[in-house]
Design an enzyme around this catalytic site. Structure first.
Site, PDB file in Angstrom:
ATOM      1  N   GLY A   4     -30.697  21.921  63.091  1.00 50.19           N
ATOM      2  CA  GLY A   4     -31.833  22.507  62.395  1.00 50.19           C
ATOM      3  C   GLY A   4     -31.818  23.999  62.700  1.00 50.19           C
ATOM      4  O   GLY A   4     -32.112  24.409  63.819  1.00 50.19           O
ATOM      5  N   ALA A   5     -31.389  24.788  61.705  1.00 52.21           N
ATOM      6  CA  ALA A   5     -31.303  26.244  61.926  1.00 52.21           C
ATOM      7  C   ALA A   5     -32.457  26.947  61.231  1.00 52.21           C
ATOM      8  O   ALA A   5     -32.306  28.023  60.653  1.00 52.21           O
ATOM      9  CB  ALA A   5     -29.955  26.769  61.432  1.00 52.21           C
ATOM     10  N   ARG A  20     -44.880  21.240  59.635  1.00 50.54           N
ATOM     11  CA  ARG A  20     -46.216  20.906  59.145  1.00 50.54           C
ATOM     12  C   ARG A  20     -46.687  21.927  58.134  1.00 50.54           C
ATOM     13  O   ARG A  20     -46.477  23.123  58.301  1.00 50.54           O
ATOM     14  CB  ARG A  20     -47.188  20.911  60.324  1.00 50.54           C
ATOM     15  CG  ARG A  20     -47.461  19.548  60.838  1.00 50.54           C
ATOM     16  CD  ARG A  20     -48.756  19.483  61.592  1.00 50.54           C
ATOM     17  NE  ARG A  20     -48.807  20.398  62.719  1.00 50.54           N
ATOM     18  CZ  ARG A  20     -49.912  20.619  63.399  1.00 50.54           C
ATOM     19  NH1 ARG A  20     -51.025  19.998  63.069  1.00 50.54           N
ATOM     20  NH2 ARG A  20     -49.919  21.442  64.420  1.00 50.54           N
ATOM     21  N   ASN A  67     -39.645  12.687  59.011  1.00 49.31           N
ATOM     22  CA  ASN A  67     -38.819  13.181  60.113  1.00 49.31           C
ATOM     23  C   ASN A  67     -38.057  12.077  60.852  1.00 49.31           C
ATOM     24  O   ASN A  67     -37.012  12.337  61.438  1.00 49.31           O
ATOM     25  CB  ASN A  67     -39.672  14.029  61.064  1.00 49.31           C
ATOM     26  CG  ASN A  67     -39.904  15.423  60.487  1.00 49.31           C
ATOM     27  OD1 ASN A  67     -39.401  15.738  59.409  1.00 49.31           O
ATOM     28  ND2 ASN A  67     -40.649  16.252  61.184  1.00 49.31           N
ATOM     29  N   ASN A  90     -41.242  17.071  65.166  1.00 50.72           N
ATOM     30  CA  ASN A  90     -42.531  16.367  65.242  1.00 50.72           C
ATOM     31  C   ASN A  90     -42.594  15.168  64.303  1.00 50.72           C
ATOM     32  O   ASN A  90     -41.896  15.158  63.308  1.00 50.72           O
ATOM     33  CB  ASN A  90     -43.651  17.349  64.865  1.00 50.72           C
ATOM     34  CG  ASN A  90     -44.140  18.118  66.070  1.00 50.72           C
ATOM     35  OD1 ASN A  90     -44.268  17.548  67.146  1.00 50.72           O
ATOM     36  ND2 ASN A  90     -44.417  19.395  65.885  1.00 50.72           N
ATOM     37  N   ARG A 117     -49.469  27.799  75.997  1.00 46.52           N
ATOM     38  CA  ARG A 117     -50.596  28.271  75.160  1.00 46.52           C
ATOM     39  C   ARG A 117     -51.860  28.375  76.009  1.00 46.52           C
ATOM     40  O   ARG A 117     -52.580  29.372  75.935  1.00 46.52           O
ATOM     41  CB  ARG A 117     -50.818  27.299  73.998  1.00 46.52           C
ATOM     42  CG  ARG A 117     -49.772  27.465  72.924  1.00 46.52           C
ATOM     43  CD  ARG A 117     -50.112  26.664  71.678  1.00 46.52           C
ATOM     44  NE  ARG A 117     -49.150  26.984  70.625  1.00 46.52           N
ATOM     45  CZ  ARG A 117     -48.587  26.094  69.819  1.00 46.52           C
ATOM     46  NH1 ARG A 117     -48.909  24.811  69.917  1.00 46.52           N
ATOM     47  NH2 ARG A 117     -47.728  26.479  68.897  1.00 46.52           N
ATOM     48  N   HIS A 134     -48.002  15.176  72.400  1.00 46.73           N
ATOM     49  CA  HIS A 134     -48.086  16.482  71.765  1.00 46.73           C
ATOM     50  C   HIS A 134     -48.876  16.284  70.484  1.00 46.73           C
ATOM     51  O   HIS A 134     -48.339  16.082  69.427  1.00 46.73           O
ATOM     52  CB  HIS A 134     -46.681  16.984  71.459  1.00 46.73           C
ATOM     53  CG  HIS A 134     -46.661  18.382  70.933  1.00 46.73           C
ATOM     54  ND1 HIS A 134     -47.344  19.409  71.520  1.00 46.73           N
ATOM     55  CD2 HIS A 134     -46.031  18.921  69.871  1.00 46.73           C
ATOM     56  CE1 HIS A 134     -47.131  20.517  70.844  1.00 46.73           C
ATOM     57  NE2 HIS A 134     -46.330  20.243  69.836  1.00 46.73           N
TER      58      HIS A 134
HETATM   59  N1  APR Z   1     -29.772  17.903  59.097  1.00 45.88           N
HETATM   60  C1  APR Z   1     -29.775  19.173  59.556  1.00 45.88           C
HETATM   61  N2  APR Z   1     -30.777  20.022  59.337  1.00 45.88           N
HETATM   62  C2  APR Z   1     -31.834  19.572  58.637  1.00 45.88           C
HETATM   63  C3  APR Z   1     -31.902  18.260  58.129  1.00 45.88           C
HETATM   64  C4  APR Z   1     -30.803  17.412  58.374  1.00 45.88           C
HETATM   65  N3  APR Z   1     -30.780  16.168  57.934  1.00 45.88           N
HETATM   66  N4  APR Z   1     -33.068  18.125  57.462  1.00 45.88           N
HETATM   67  C5  APR Z   1     -33.712  19.298  57.566  1.00 45.88           C
HETATM   68  N5  APR Z   1     -32.968  20.174  58.260  1.00 45.88           N
HETATM   69  C6  APR Z   1     -33.248  21.574  58.590  1.00 45.88           C
HETATM   70  C7  APR Z   1     -33.870  22.344  57.434  1.00 45.88           C
HETATM   71  O1  APR Z   1     -32.900  22.690  56.470  1.00 45.88           O
HETATM   72  C8  APR Z   1     -34.471  23.523  58.164  1.00 45.88           C
HETATM   73  O2  APR Z   1     -33.575  24.631  58.199  1.00 45.88           O
HETATM   74  O3  APR Z   1     -34.202  21.675  59.639  1.00 45.88           O
HETATM   75  C9  APR Z   1     -34.704  23.016  59.576  1.00 45.88           C
HETATM   76  C10 APR Z   1     -36.142  23.008  59.980  1.00 45.88           C
HETATM   77  O4  APR Z   1     -36.549  24.317  60.062  1.00 45.88           O
HETATM   78  P1  APR Z   1     -37.980  24.855  59.590  1.00 45.88           P
HETATM   79  O5  APR Z   1     -38.312  24.243  58.276  1.00 45.88           O
HETATM   80  O6  APR Z   1     -37.995  26.316  59.718  1.00 45.88           O
HETATM   81  O7  APR Z   1     -38.984  24.168  60.664  1.00 45.88           O
HETATM   82  P2  APR Z   1     -39.275  24.653  62.153  1.00 45.88           P
HETATM   83  O8  APR Z   1     -40.484  25.485  62.165  1.00 45.88           O
HETATM   84  O9  APR Z   1     -38.032  25.169  62.764  1.00 45.88           O
HETATM   85  O10 APR Z   1     -39.680  23.258  62.823  1.00 45.88           O
HETATM   86  C11 APR Z   1     -38.717  22.230  63.031  1.00 45.88           C
HETATM   87  O11 APR Z   1     -39.918  21.226  64.856  1.00 45.88           O
HETATM   88  O12 APR Z   1     -42.058  21.621  65.722  1.00 45.88           O
HETATM   89  C12 APR Z   1     -41.283  20.855  64.875  1.00 45.88           C
HETATM   90  O13 APR Z   1     -42.889  20.195  63.206  1.00 45.88           O
HETATM   91  C13 APR Z   1     -41.729  20.950  63.433  1.00 45.88           C
HETATM   92  O14 APR Z   1     -40.504  19.032  62.816  1.00 45.88           O
HETATM   93  C14 APR Z   1     -40.523  20.429  62.733  1.00 45.88           C
HETATM   94  C15 APR Z   1     -39.375  20.980  63.576  1.00 45.88           C
END
Ligand code: APR
Length: 316
Positions: free
Chosen positions: A17-18, A90, A103, A128, A159, A183
């Site tokens: 997840g980048a 979220r 998720n 989450n 926090r 959490h």
């Molecule tokens: N494989 C790899 N990456 C994925 C996949 C997958 N199957 N599905 C989604 N992603 C990537 C998305 O493309 C996105 O770049 O996960 C990334 C999530 O990043 P953001 O949408 O920016 O979310 P972020 O704020 O980083 O939060 C990530 O952590 O705190 C929790 O609730 C939040 O579940 C969320 C996670």
């Protein structure tokens, strides 16, 4: 000639997840020179672009980490730590629990891939709803529970510490606090263990003000979501995650609250829940059972039963 001891190269950290949290995790990890970093994301180009951009910052900031982005789990092979941030964030008005089904699918898929290539890794989950997603990652990986745990309490405690420091106008470094439980809305801040320069908080802040800070901590994630409008918090969540990663890779034995698998501690069993643990090379090396007041214990057990209800609703 004497035989040279085998040299273990740099540690390897895979961040799945980048997005906001994953990329910012990479940033903190690189700056701390924790090891080489592999960013994985389902969206083509995004992990590659962010990885390259971050690597291009390294001559300026002076860190030596190879940073790559990829869609291929082959590139993640033999990671020491795998951080899972993949998922949907979220949206305003959405509870963490609404994210459950979406998720679960994502965490299941990415864990399956990652653990195939890094069978000895420690997995740290951030997606989450946290406590349930750690459970999914552990089940899917089949790794021992001490090598799969979740980031929640470090962030919630940070926090709370930040709000106390703001209120008193003191250094954040001098504020210690411990937030346990799930959490979510049922997190349990431990006021009796909250101190400022070693002074119990009750001597410095009156009850009413303290209750307001506890409430703000509980709603801390929502406060940022409401401000940002799109997306959710990422600086503090990623810093909290990297504190855990660092404690594993450098075997620091930090005493921090994390979502760990309980086997009867605090009268809670077979569920992931935020408790104080010692984090080292072995992952969750020890769960600390500290005395809690009746109301804190009750709140912790309630929090654990909320997580259990979520887990029972999971289809994995
Ligand atoms: N494989 C790899 N990456 C994925 C996949 C997958 N199957 N599905 C989604 N992603 C990537 C998305 O493309 C996105 O770049 O996960 C990334 C999530 O990043 P953001 O949408 O920016 O979310 P972020 O704020 O980083 O939060 C990530 O952590 O705190 C929790 O609730 C939040 O579940 C969320 C996670």
């Amino acid at each position: 000639m004497a035989k040279k001891a085998a040299v273990k190269g740099r540690n390897k950290i895979t961040i799945i997840g980048a997005g906001n949290i994953g990329a910012t995790c990479a940033h903190w990890a690189a700056q701390k020179e924790l090891g080489d970093i592999v960013l994985v994301d389902i969206v083509e180009g995004v992990p590659q672009g962010k990885g390259l951009d971050l690597f291009e910052a390294s001559p300026i900031e002076g860190f030596d980490s190879n940073i790559i982005g990829t869609q291929s789990y082959k590139d993640t092979a033999n990671s020491d730590v795998v951080v899972i941030t993949a998922g949907l964030p979220r949206k305003p008005g959405m509870s963490r629990d609404d994210l459950l089904n979406m998720n679960t699918k994502i965490v299941k898929a990415v864990t399956g891939q990652a653990c195939k290539y890094s069978p000895n890794a420690t997995i740290i989950v951030v997606s989450n709803p946290l406590d349930a997603m750690v459970y999914v990652a552990q089940k899917v990986s089949g790794f021992p529970q001490h090598r799969v745990f979740g980031q929640a309490g470090v962030l919630d405690s940070a926090r709370f510490r930040a709000f106390i420091a703001m209120e008193l106008g003191v250094s954040v470094e001098d504020v210690q606090a411990m937030v346990l439980g799930g959490h979510g809305d049922s997190m349990v801040p431990l006021l009796s263990y909250t101190t400022v320069g070693g002074i119990p908080i009750k001597h410095l802040v009156d009850k009413e003000r303290l209750a307001q800070m506890v409430d703000r901590t509980r709603k801390g994630g929502g406060e940022i979501v409401a401000l940002l409008k799109t997306g959710s918090a990422f600086y503090a969540p990623s810093a909290a995650t990297i504190q855990m990663v660092e404690s594993v890779l450098r075997d620091k034995k930090r005493v921090i609250p994390c979502a760990a698998w309980l086997t009867g501690q605090y009268g809670i069993k077979d569920v992931y829940c935020g408790v104080p643990i010692i984090v080292g090379a072995g992952g969750v090396e020890r769960i600390l059972e500290i005395p809690l007041s009746q109301s804190e214990l009750k709140a912790l057990r309630k929090s654990a039963s909320d997580v259990r209800a979520l887990i029972q609703a999971l289809k994995i």
